[in-house]
Motif scaffolding. Structure first.
Motif, PDB file in Angstrom:
ATOM      1  N   ALA A  68      27.274  70.089 -95.266  1.00 29.90           N
ATOM      2  CA  ALA A  68      27.857  71.362 -94.821  1.00 29.90           C
ATOM      3  C   ALA A  68      26.890  72.452 -95.265  1.00 29.90           C
ATOM      4  O   ALA A  68      26.215  72.327 -96.283  1.00 29.90           O
ATOM      5  CB  ALA A  68      29.237  71.581 -95.421  1.00 29.90           C
ATOM      6  N   SER A  69      26.829  73.534 -94.466  1.00 31.51           N
ATOM      7  CA  SER A  69      25.920  74.640 -94.789  1.00 31.51           C
ATOM      8  C   SER A  69      26.610  75.977 -94.583  1.00 31.51           C
ATOM      9  O   SER A  69      27.505  76.104 -93.745  1.00 31.51           O
ATOM     10  CB  SER A  69      24.672  74.596 -93.900  1.00 31.51           C
ATOM     11  OG  SER A  69      23.905  73.462 -94.186  1.00 31.51           O
ATOM     12  N   LEU A  70      26.155  76.964 -95.319  1.00 29.14           N
ATOM     13  CA  LEU A  70      26.556  78.364 -95.176  1.00 29.14           C
ATOM     14  C   LEU A  70      25.307  79.224 -95.227  1.00 29.14           C
ATOM     15  O   LEU A  70      24.316  78.847 -95.851  1.00 29.14           O
ATOM     16  CB  LEU A  70      27.459  78.809 -96.333  1.00 29.14           C
ATOM     17  CG  LEU A  70      28.934  78.531 -96.269  1.00 29.14           C
ATOM     18  CD1 LEU A  70      29.611  79.028 -97.546  1.00 29.14           C
ATOM     19  CD2 LEU A  70      29.575  79.174 -95.074  1.00 29.14           C
ATOM     20  N   VAL A  71      25.390  80.404 -94.621  1.00 34.36           N
ATOM     21  CA  VAL A  71      24.248  81.312 -94.579  1.00 34.36           C
ATOM     22  C   VAL A  71      24.662  82.683 -95.110  1.00 34.36           C
ATOM     23  O   VAL A  71      25.773  83.147 -94.857  1.00 34.36           O
ATOM     24  CB  VAL A  71      23.730  81.447 -93.124  1.00 34.36           C
ATOM     25  CG1 VAL A  71      22.673  82.529 -93.010  1.00 34.36           C
ATOM     26  CG2 VAL A  71      23.195  80.128 -92.625  1.00 34.36           C
ATOM     27  N   ARG A  72      23.753  83.299 -95.855  1.00 27.47           N
ATOM     28  CA  ARG A  72      23.912  84.695 -96.283  1.00 27.47           C
ATOM     29  C   ARG A  72      22.719  85.463 -95.720  1.00 27.47           C
ATOM     30  O   ARG A  72      21.586  84.995 -95.776  1.00 27.47           O
ATOM     31  CB  ARG A  72      23.924  84.815 -97.807  1.00 27.47           C
ATOM     32  CG  ARG A  72      24.095  86.242 -98.297  1.00 27.47           C
ATOM     33  CD  ARG A  72      24.013  86.381 -99.821  1.00 27.47           C
ATOM     34  NE  ARG A  72      24.640  85.336-100.581  1.00 27.47           N
ATOM     35  CZ  ARG A  72      25.930  85.283-100.908  1.00 27.47           C
ATOM     36  NH1 ARG A  72      26.752  86.222-100.496  1.00 27.47           N
ATOM     37  NH2 ARG A  72      26.400  84.280-101.637  1.00 27.47           N
ATOM     38  N   THR A  73      22.971  86.650 -95.175  1.00 29.25           N
ATOM     39  CA  THR A  73      21.918  87.512 -94.660  1.00 29.25           C
ATOM     40  C   THR A  73      21.749  88.682 -95.623  1.00 29.25           C
ATOM     41  O   THR A  73      22.736  89.341 -95.971  1.00 29.25           O
ATOM     42  CB  THR A  73      22.282  88.028 -93.254  1.00 29.25           C
ATOM     43  OG1 THR A  73      22.449  86.900 -92.392  1.00 29.25           O
ATOM     44  CG2 THR A  73      21.206  88.937 -92.704  1.00 29.25           C
ATOM     45  N   VAL A  74      20.519  88.916 -96.051  1.00 31.59           N
ATOM     46  CA  VAL A  74      20.214  90.002 -96.978  1.00 31.59           C
ATOM     47  C   VAL A  74      19.276  90.977 -96.273  1.00 31.59           C
ATOM     48  O   VAL A  74      18.186  90.598 -95.838  1.00 31.59           O
ATOM     49  CB  VAL A  74      19.570  89.482 -98.278  1.00 31.59           C
ATOM     50  CG1 VAL A  74      19.276  90.637 -99.235  1.00 31.59           C
ATOM     51  CG2 VAL A  74      20.458  88.431 -98.941  1.00 31.59           C
ATOM     52  N   ALA A  75      19.716  92.224 -96.142  1.00 31.74           N
ATOM     53  CA  ALA A  75      18.907  93.273 -95.514  1.00 31.74           C
ATOM     54  C   ALA A  75      18.302  94.139 -96.611  1.00 31.74           C
ATOM     55  O   ALA A  75      19.024  94.783 -97.377  1.00 31.74           O
ATOM     56  CB  ALA A  75      19.769  94.128 -94.591  1.00 31.74           C
ATOM     57  N   VAL A  76      16.982  94.125 -96.708  1.00 32.26           N
ATOM     58  CA  VAL A  76      16.259  94.988 -97.642  1.00 32.26           C
ATOM     59  C   VAL A  76      15.806  96.195 -96.823  1.00 32.26           C
ATOM     60  O   VAL A  76      15.068  96.055 -95.858  1.00 32.26           O
ATOM     61  CB  VAL A  76      15.054  94.254 -98.262  1.00 32.26           C
ATOM     62  CG1 VAL A  76      14.280  95.191 -99.183  1.00 32.26           C
ATOM     63  CG2 VAL A  76      15.516  93.008 -99.015  1.00 32.26           C
ATOM     64  N   TYR A  77      16.283  97.377 -97.222  1.00 34.11           N
ATOM     65  CA  TYR A  77      16.065  98.553 -96.387  1.00 34.11           C
ATOM     66  C   TYR A  77      15.378  99.685 -97.137  1.00 34.11           C
ATOM     67  O   TYR A  77      15.438  99.781 -98.360  1.00 34.11           O
ATOM     68  CB  TYR A  77      17.395  99.058 -95.819  1.00 34.11           C
ATOM     69  CG  TYR A  77      18.357  99.595 -96.860  1.00 34.11           C
ATOM     70  CD1 TYR A  77      18.398 100.953 -97.164  1.00 34.11           C
ATOM     71  CD2 TYR A  77      19.227  98.753 -97.528  1.00 34.11           C
ATOM     72  CE1 TYR A  77      19.274 101.443 -98.105  1.00 34.11           C
ATOM     73  CE2 TYR A  77      20.114  99.233 -98.475  1.00 34.11           C
ATOM     74  CZ  TYR A  77      20.134 100.583 -98.767  1.00 34.11           C
ATOM     75  OH  TYR A  77      21.004 101.076 -99.716  1.00 34.11           O
TER      76      TYR A  77
END
Length: 182
Positions: free
Chosen positions: A66-75
């Motif tokens: 099983a997999s999960l994803v996190r998105t990180v926006a460096v701005y």
């Protein structure tokens, strides 16, 4: 058989100002009621603005993953854009389909159905408003194994506000797409 169940600690979409520290909150991985080990792929460079993906994977004792994803926006957002709020629903003029913009941080937006697809879309991307009325979708995974970005972007404030851009992805063609705020 208990399949792995993964739960993110913290938010699915995370924002970090360039140069700030990022501490990955990780996940909880369970097989039934037992904790199991997980692996993480991807990294975040907090010194370079962009969209980063962290993928967490766990495998149960029977080999089911099983997999999960996190998105990180460096701005990096300058003052003339930090106060902007481009949030709202925009309709694509060619299809009448909505694209929903939600503000996550100064100059950072989560946008659903960025192409205004006629059949709707479950694609969600991060879009930056780094200065003035400039918008840009940095290169990021589109969810189908391809990357997505934008070009030829023009945001026009007003009543109603509108924007035009090209979606750069093999499934989107090369036409400019125009959206009007509702």
């Amino acid at each position: 058989t208990y399949f792995p169940v993964l739960t993110l600690n913290g938010e699915r979409y995370t924002t970090i100002a360039v140069g700030s520290a990022f501490t990955d909150p990780g996940i909880v991985a369970k097989e039934g009621s037992a904790d199991i080990m997980y692996t993480k792929t991807g990294s975040v460079n907090t010194n370079v603005p962009g969209v980063y993906t962290l993928t967490y994977t766990a495998v149960n004792k029977d080999g089911f993953p099983a997999s999960l994803v996190r998105t990180v926006a460096v701005y990096s957002t300058v003052a003339d854009a930090a106060a902007n709020d481009l949030s709202g629903t925009y309709l694509r003029t060619a299809t009448g389909q909505p694209s929903l913009w939600s503000k996550l941080a100064p100059g950072v937006y989560k946008v659903s159905n960025p192409g205004g697809a006629a059949t709707g879309s479950s694609i969600i991307v991060i879009v930056f408003n780094p200065s003035g009325n400039n918008i840009h979708m940095p290169s990021q995974p589109a969810g189908d194994g391809t990357d997505m970005t934008s070009s030829d972007e023009i945001f026009t404030p007003g009543s109603p506000a509108k924007y035009v851009w090209k979606i750069l992805n093999p499934g989107y063609g090369t036409a400019l797409r125009t959206f009007i705020k509702q």
